[in-house]
Every structure is written in structure tokens, then in C-alpha cells.
Design a protein around this motif. Structure first.
Motif, PDB file in Angstrom:
ATOM      1  N   ILE A  47      47.469  36.748  45.009  1.00 22.44           N
ATOM      2  CA  ILE A  47      47.621  35.279  44.727  1.00 22.44           C
ATOM      3  C   ILE A  47      46.619  34.102  45.513  1.00 22.44           C
ATOM      4  N   ALA A  48      45.626  35.492  46.964  1.00 21.40           N
ATOM      5  CA  ALA A  48      44.775  33.880  47.154  1.00 21.40           C
ATOM      6  C   ALA A  48      43.283  33.837  46.674  1.00 21.40           C
ATOM      7  N   PHE A  49      43.317  35.501  45.983  1.00 23.83           N
ATOM      8  CA  PHE A  49      42.160  35.663  45.640  1.00 23.83           C
ATOM      9  C   PHE A  49      41.831  37.106  44.085  1.00 23.83           C
ATOM     10  N   GLY A  50      42.619  38.207  44.346  1.00 23.14           N
ATOM     11  CA  GLY A  50      42.806  38.783  43.728  1.00 23.14           C
ATOM     12  C   GLY A  50      43.148  38.567  41.746  1.00 23.14           C
ATOM     13  N   ASN A  51      43.661  38.240  41.449  1.00 20.67           N
ATOM     14  CA  ASN A  51      44.063  37.414  40.427  1.00 20.67           C
ATOM     15  C   ASN A  51      42.984  36.994  39.768  1.00 20.67           C
ATOM     16  N   ALA A  52      42.381  35.776  40.802  1.00 27.93           N
ATOM     17  CA  ALA A  52      41.647  34.752  39.980  1.00 27.93           C
ATOM     18  C   ALA A  52      39.934  35.866  39.486  1.00 27.93           C
ATOM     19  N   GLU A  53      39.681  36.921  40.966  1.00 25.02           N
ATOM     20  CA  GLU A  53      38.763  37.816  40.999  1.00 25.02           C
ATOM     21  C   GLU A  53      38.765  38.937  39.823  1.00 25.02           C
ATOM     22  N   ARG A  54      40.011  39.190  38.920  1.00 25.99           N
ATOM     23  CA  ARG A  54      40.129  39.795  37.983  1.00 25.99           C
ATOM     24  C   ARG A  54      39.830  39.300  36.885  1.00 25.99           C
ATOM     25  N   LEU A  55      40.782  37.797  36.611  1.00 28.11           N
ATOM     26  CA  LEU A  55      40.457  36.902  35.483  1.00 28.11           C
ATOM     27  C   LEU A  55      39.442  36.616  35.521  1.00 28.11           C
ATOM     28  N   PHE A  56      38.181  36.313  36.258  1.00 25.68           N
ATOM     29  CA  PHE A  56      36.911  35.279  36.085  1.00 25.68           C
ATOM     30  C   PHE A  56      35.144  36.966  36.635  1.00 25.68           C
ATOM     31  N   GLY A  57      36.028  37.639  37.025  1.00 30.62           N
ATOM     32  CA  GLY A  57      34.707  38.793  37.959  1.00 30.62           C
ATOM     33  C   GLY A  57      33.943  37.910  38.389  1.00 30.62           C
ATOM     34  N   GLY A  58      33.227  38.816  38.559  1.00 28.60           N
ATOM     35  CA  GLY A  58      31.468  38.725  38.922  1.00 28.60           C
ATOM     36  C   GLY A  58      31.340  38.111  40.692  1.00 28.60           C
ATOM     37  N   GLY A  59      32.171  38.859  41.470  1.00 28.90           N
ATOM     38  CA  GLY A  59      32.227  38.550  42.827  1.00 28.90           C
ATOM     39  C   GLY A  59      31.921  39.584  43.791  1.00 28.90           C
TER      40      GLY A  59
END
Length: 297
Positions: free
Chosen positions: A283-295
Motif C-alpha cells: 500500500i505504501a509504494f508497491g501498488n503505485a510502483e506497479r501502476l506507474f513503473g519507472g523507478g
């Protein structure tokens, strides 16, 4: 002896006098122990809901956005921007740290009337085509839309445009608006701002079950999640059951929120600490990283 939580009526009166206070003391010790056991989440955050517009630039200059995020432990952030030059400057000063969303509003007053502006889709198409010097727009929103306007042709055009370009659309709206979005485009990726206008765990869980591409950010919900120092069990159950569908966000809708971003990030870390570690990390970062990638966080 004690039967359950009540003193045995056969006990002497002196013992009964101490039984109930003793039960309360034991309960208090247990609750304090649980509170101490919930350590704040210490990993990185990927904020999925920040605004940065001219009204905020006097508080945080473009070259100060990156340090402000870093100071709050926010490694990357979705920033909703209506001023291309301003977001460009912030992105140049914080390379790789900002995921730019195209804010459809020009003046803030557009929040109440954009859905009736028939020229809006063409303006948004032109801005998306032009892109940014530092890259492409990565999403559209936040769209404030409520049930009575859910059949707006402008909303439909923006939703279709976002889906055709593979962009998430952030919606601040009622459940009926989410239903309408998925009537229009069943495969759309929608970010439901603030977990909806009626943030009841049962309702949110129902909608996440209906629509596999629906995600929800939890900006402005920290008080609900740890209002009395403990996360309510219904919220714990929801976040664990749908650990891959929630994101965090501070929502810097005002200059004050930018000034207080550290405190709001810390509030998020506090309630994340009430969740299992793997759930908190997603919830803190993994889901956003999966959605938006690039980093690489």
C-alpha cells in the motif's frame, strides 16, 4: 474462581470489589501492549495524490518540491498539475521523482462546471499530444463528479480518451459515478480519490470486488484509519483483503498541506504500522510502483 469476565457470585464480597477493577486493569495493559506493538511503517512512500499549482509555488518553489518530498520520506509522487511550466520546473529539479497527471481545471472554479464544457476534451487532447519536455503525461485527473452529472458527454469523452492512451483516470466521486465509468469502459483503470465520497469499508470492498481495475487512494482518511489510536477491524480486514488495490496520498490541495506534508506523511506511516508488513509495503509504494513503473524504490 472467576467465570468468564464476571466475578463468581459465590466469592467473598472483598474479592468481588477488586475483580471488576482488576479486569479493567488487565484490559488496559493489553490495549497499551497492542498500541506499543504497532510501530510506524518506516519504508518509502509513493504518494498517489498531490496537487502542485501556482497557488502553492509561493510556499514550495519548483526546486523545493523534491526536497519537500524527500524530507517526508516520499520517494516518488503523482502530482496533479494544471500549469505545464510549473510542473516541468519541478520535474527537472527532481528527475524521476514525479509522475505528472494532467489536471483538467484551469481556474479552481472549473471544479464545479467542467463536465458541461464541451470544448474541454479537445483542449485535453491537444495537451496530451504536446506532452511535456521532460516526458509524457501519465494520467488525467482529479475529476470531481457526482451522481447527478454522471451521464455527462464530457466525462465520457475524457474517460475514453484516457483509456485509449493507457492512462489512469482519477475520479473524486460517488459510487454511481464509478458504476457509470465502468458502463462506458469496462477495462478502464480508475483511481478512486479518498476511497470514495462514502468511505465505508463494506461499500469499498463491494466496488473493488466488482471492478478489477479500480484502485483507491487513502488520502484524507488517516483519521478514520487510526482516529482513536487503533485501526478499526473492518478497515484492517478491507486493506488486507485488497492489499493490491490501495495507495497512499497526502493530497496537498492547499499551501498549508504542503507546509505540513511531513506531519501528514507521518500520520500515514502510523496507520500503516497497524498492518502486516507485506501489506503495508504494497500500500505504501508497491501498488503505485506497479501502476506507474519507472523507478527503483
Amino acid at each position: 474462581m472467576l467465570t468468564g469476565n464476571r466475578p463468581d457470585p459465590g466469592l467473598p464480597k472483598e474479592v468481588m470489589m477488586f475483580a471488576r477493577p482488576l479486569h479493567r486493569a488487565v484490559l488496559l495493559i493489553v490495549l497499551v501492549g497492542l498500541s506499543l506493538a504497532a510501530h510506524a511503517y518506516e519504508g518509502p512512500l509513493f504518494d498517489a495524490h498531490l496537487h502542485y499549482n501556482p497557488a502553492h509555488a509561493d510556499t514550495v518553489a519548483p526546486d523545493g518540491v523534491g526536497p519537500a518530498l524527500a524530507g517526508a520520506g516520499i520517494r516518488r509522487a503523482v502530482i496533479l498539475a494544471r500549469d505545464d511550466e510549473l510542473i516541468e520546473a519541478a520535474m527537472r529539479a527532481a528527475p524521476g521523482g514525479i509522475v505528472p497527471f494532467l489536471d483538467v481545471y484551469r481556474p479552481p472554479a472549473d471544479k464545479g462546471g467542467w463536465m458541461h464544457d464541451s470544448d474541454l476534451p479537445e483542449r485535453m487532447r491537444a495537451r496530451l499530444d504536446a506532452g511535456l519536455e521532460t516526458g509524457d503525461w501519465r494520467g488525467i485527473g482529479e475529476l470531481h463528479l457526482f451522481a447527478e452529472d454522471r451521464h455527462s458527454p464530457v466525462f465520457e469523452a475524457l474517460l475514453v480518451m484516457a483509456h485509449e492512451r493507457g492512462l489512469p483516470l482519477m475520479i473524486h466521486g460517488d459510487p454511481a459515478v464509478i458504476d457509470r465509468a465502468y458502463e462506458i469502459e469496462p477495462e478502464a483503470v480508475v483511481l478512486w480519490a479518498h476511497a470514495g465520497t462514502f468511505p465505508h469499508p463494506d461499500l469499498i470492498g463491494d466496488y473493488l470486488g466488482r471492478y478489477p481495475n479500480l484502485h483507491a487512494d487513502l488520502s484524507m482518511r488517516s483519521e478514520r484509519l487510526t482516529g482513536d489510536g487503533f485501526m478499526p477491524l473492518e478497515w484492517q480486514d478491507l486493506l488486507i483483503a485488497h492489499a493490491d488495490r490501495f495507495l497512499v496520498g497526502v493530497d496537498t490541495f492547499s499551501a498549508t498541506r504542503w507546509r505540513e506534508i511531513d506531519a501528514h506523511a507521518e500520520a500515514i506511516r502510523t496507520w500503516l504500522g497497524h498492518l502486516p508488513g507485506d501489506v503495508a509495503a504494497r500500500i505504501a509504494f508497491g501498488n503505485a510502483e506497479r501502476l506507474f513503473g519507472g523507478g527503483d524504490l
